[in-house]
Scaffold this active site. Structure first.
Site, short mmCIF file in Angstrom:
data_model
loop_
_atom_site.label_atom_id
_atom_site.label_comp_id
_atom_site.label_asym_id
_atom_site.label_seq_id
_atom_site.Cartn_x
_atom_site.Cartn_y
_atom_site.Cartn_z
N HIS A 51 4.26 -0.24 1.21
CA HIS A 51 4.43 -0.97 2.45
C HIS A 51 3.48 -2.16 2.49
O HIS A 51 2.33 -2.07 2.07
CB HIS A 51 4.13 -0.05 3.64
CG HIS A 51 4.11 -0.77 4.94
ND1 HIS A 51 2.95 -1.00 5.65
CD2 HIS A 51 5.11 -1.35 5.65
CE1 HIS A 51 3.25 -1.67 6.76
NE2 HIS A 51 4.54 -1.90 6.77
N HIS A 65 0.81 -1.21 0.00
CA HIS A 65 0.00 0.00 0.00
C HIS A 65 0.85 1.27 0.00
O HIS A 65 1.95 1.29 0.53
CB HIS A 65 -0.86 0.06 1.26
CG HIS A 65 -1.73 -1.13 1.45
ND1 HIS A 65 -2.02 -1.62 2.69
CD2 HIS A 65 -2.39 -1.91 0.57
CE1 HIS A 65 -2.83 -2.67 2.57
NE2 HIS A 65 -3.05 -2.87 1.29
N LYS A 99 5.36 6.47 7.51
CA LYS A 99 4.80 5.55 8.50
C LYS A 99 5.90 5.12 9.47
O LYS A 99 7.06 4.96 9.08
CB LYS A 99 4.23 4.30 7.84
CG LYS A 99 3.03 4.54 6.96
CD LYS A 99 2.56 3.23 6.33
CE LYS A 99 1.40 3.45 5.40
NZ LYS A 99 1.03 2.20 4.71
#
Length: 183
Positions: A119, A62, A72
């Site tokens: 990811h 993603h 992230k």
């Protein structure tokens, strides 16, 4: 906390350093100053968790398209996962390369994933839970991905997938995304 930049520039492995005594331990998991000293983002607008029931569950790969690209900070708070990042930055010398990290509550490792990376993760145990700090708000029209088994990346997932969303199973291959972008 120990910060180690990986061979994929901008991806960092962060290893907390617990202080242990006869009561147990105390561990700092986030420090704005230490992260900023490494040039890392420190503003996270969402904190999310993902729970997976079955060993072998695969989530990803993603990312969000610009201008909603996310940074992230990922950790595993229950069970164990194989966490994967793929460099999708257009001008990166490591474009299309990937790295995988085993994350568990006992090793307390965190992976810092900069914008421009896809990811994904695979659970190595039943009942695994992952925590994410995310720098951008979820933007549905910018949310996208690439296929977990894309030959352009040749990711060596540790297990055959046992559970996966239809969306993750059918993300376009990189060459399909590239051809569509050229139109």
């Amino acid at each position: 906390m120990q910060f180690t930049e990986t061979e994929l520039k901008g991806v960092w492995l962060i290893e907390p350093a617990p202080v242990v005594d006869d009561r147990g331990s105390f561990t700092r998991l986030f420090c704005e100053k230490e992260m900023a000293d490494c040039g890392l983002a420190t503003r996270f607008v969402q904190h999310s968790r993902a729970h997976s029931v079955k060993k072998g569950t695969l989530r990803g790969l993603h990312f969000q398209d610009d201008p909603y690209a996310e940074v992230k900070l990922v950790s595993c708070v229950r069970g164990a996962i194989f966490d994967v990042v793929v460099d999708l930055r257009p001008n990166s010398p490591t474009r299309h390369r990937w790295l995988g990290f085993e994350l568990t509550p006992s090793n307390m490792r965190q992976v810092y994933i900069p914008a421009g990376f896809a990811h994904g993760l695979q659970t190595l145990t039943d009942d695994a839970e992952v925590a994410y700090l995310i720098s951008q708000f979820y933007t549905p029209h910018a949310s996208t991905g690439v296929r977990y088994n894309d030959p352009a990346f040749s990711i060596a997932w540790p297990l055959m997938p046992t559970a996966m969303s239809e969306r993750d199973r059918t993300w376009p291959l990189l060459k399909q995304r590239t051809a569509a972008a050229a139109l």
